[in-house]
Design an enzyme around this catalytic site. Structure first.
Site, PDB file in Angstrom:
ATOM      1  N   ASP A   1      35.646  48.309 -43.535  1.00  0.00           N
ATOM      2  CA  ASP A   1      34.470  48.983 -43.569  1.00  0.00           C
ATOM      3  C   ASP A   1      34.243  49.994 -44.541  1.00  0.00           C
ATOM      4  O   ASP A   1      35.103  50.771 -44.748  1.00  0.00           O
ATOM      5  CB  ASP A   1      34.648  49.901 -42.086  1.00  0.00           C
ATOM      6  CG  ASP A   1      33.466  50.679 -41.951  1.00  0.00           C
ATOM      7  OD1 ASP A   1      32.294  50.862 -42.665  1.00  0.00           O
ATOM      8  OD2 ASP A   1      33.329  51.583 -40.781  1.00  0.00           O
TER       9      ASP A   1
ATOM     10  N   TYR B   1      15.769  53.287 -47.943  1.00  0.00           N
ATOM     11  CA  TYR B   1      16.703  52.161 -48.884  1.00  0.00           C
ATOM     12  C   TYR B   1      16.607  52.187 -50.095  1.00  0.00           C
ATOM     13  O   TYR B   1      17.682  52.186 -51.047  1.00  0.00           O
ATOM     14  CB  TYR B   1      16.261  50.808 -48.187  1.00  0.00           C
ATOM     15  CG  TYR B   1      16.837  49.525 -48.920  1.00  0.00           C
ATOM     16  CD1 TYR B   1      18.386  49.482 -48.648  1.00  0.00           C
ATOM     17  CD2 TYR B   1      16.201  48.987 -49.698  1.00  0.00           C
ATOM     18  CE1 TYR B   1      18.621  48.249 -49.327  1.00  0.00           C
ATOM     19  CE2 TYR B   1      16.456  47.788 -50.373  1.00  0.00           C
ATOM     20  CZ  TYR B   1      17.962  47.488 -49.934  1.00  0.00           C
ATOM     21  OH  TYR B   1      18.773  46.532 -50.724  1.00  0.00           O
TER      22      TYR B   1
END
Ligand SMILES: NC(=O)c1ccc[n+]([C@@H]2O[C@H](COP(=O)([O-])OP(=O)(O)OC[C@H]3O[C@@H](n4cnc5c(N)ncnc54)[C@H](O)[C@@H]3O)[C@@H](O)[C@H]2O)c1
Length: 265
Positions: A77, A169
């Protein structure tokens, strides 16, 4: 062609390491999509790959499909320091070193293509932790091994959305370009080059399932000069180039792979 050789010291089969000294490329988010396609092509060009992905099962499955002698799948992760450190240690133990880090994992679906005030603070922290700080975590953890490579490089994956951002984003992907220059400046002392690819919309399964086709068609017709959708294969040549000695005098640069969008001086 990845015309580089790593400087590894762990290639004994009884240590679980491959006997060849093929360069080791670690691709975050490599279980599928762009990362997988890049990994396949690095293998085709003589490298070994490690796929470090949140989806550990898929990372292992993809590695098995690519060939257990040349590919290694590991859970990772990028939003978590300890997970990244553990993954890089496992990768280096398997491969005997790291020559190239591809910071590809990222949150990118339409849910993040929202105006800044429409994403709450927790959401902002999530996307920045993965798309921005995640790259720092990976660079920090991979650095000791990259430093020992004879042709070390990091390739960050940004986006055309990060050239002039209009949404959350895009802001995260602009920061990826900023990190590219900052990491290039920091890591030059260790002989590590840091460059960036900024793709336009690509035909990955996740993007195709998420992006409304009308939006994509309008984008291609009105913004791109090359009138077709970007394909993951369009990134292969630029990625191989940035990892190879053909780009030995390049660092801190972003290559835009967007079919002519956006035009810029
Ligand atoms: N697909 C596009 O059109 C496009 C365009 C420009 C840039 N990009 C960028 O390219 C990268 C890959 O895009 P894609 O379309 O191949 O994505 P994808 O959704 O197909 O694959 C992304 C992979 O990253 C993994 N991942 C997600 N979060 C993670 C985390 N925290 N740690 C580790 N792995 C994680 C996922 O499990 C998945 O396997 C992203 O950074 C994206 O922003 C994509």
């Amino acid at each position: 062609m990845l015309n580089t050789r790593g400087s590894h010291d762990c290639f004994s089969p009884d240590q679980g390491c491959p006997v060849s000294a093929a360069p080791l490329v670690v691709v975050t988010g490599g279980a599928r999509g762009i990362g997988r396609v890049l990994a396949e092509n690095w293998i085709a060009n003589g490298a070994r790959v490690a796929l470090a992905d949140l989806d550990e099962d898929q990372a292992r499955a993809t590695a098995a499909e690519l060939g257990s002698d040349v590919a290694f799948g590991v859970g990772c992760d990028v939003g978590d320091d300890a997970s990244v450190q553990a993954a890089m240690e496992q990768v280096a133990a398997w491969g005997g070193g790291i020559d190239c880090l591809v910071n590809n994992a990222g949150l990118h679906l339409m849910a993040w293509s929202r105006p800044p005030t429409e994403i709450d603070s927790a959401g902002w922290m999530s996307i920045l932790s993965v798309n921005v700080v995640g790259l720092v975590r990976c660079a920090r953890s991979a650095r000791p091994w990259l430093t020992r490579s004879e042709n070390a490089s990091i390739i960050n994956i940004s986006s055309v959305s990060g050239i002039v951002p209009r949404d959350v984003y895009g802001v995260s992907k602009l920061a990826v370009r900023g990190l590219t220059t900052a990491l290039a400046a920091e890591l030059a002392v260790d002989g590590i080059r840091v460059n960036c690819l900024a793709p336009g919309p690509m035909d990955t399964e996740s993007a195709m399932a998420d992006l409304p086709s009308s939006l994509l068609e309008e984008f291609i017709a009105n913004k791109q000069l090359i009138q077709r959708q970007g394909r993951t294969g369009d990134l292969v040549g630029p990625a191989l180039f940035l990892a190879s000695e053909a780009s030995a005098f390049m660092t801190g640069e972003t290559l835009v792979i967007g079919g002519g969008f956006p035009l810029r001086m």
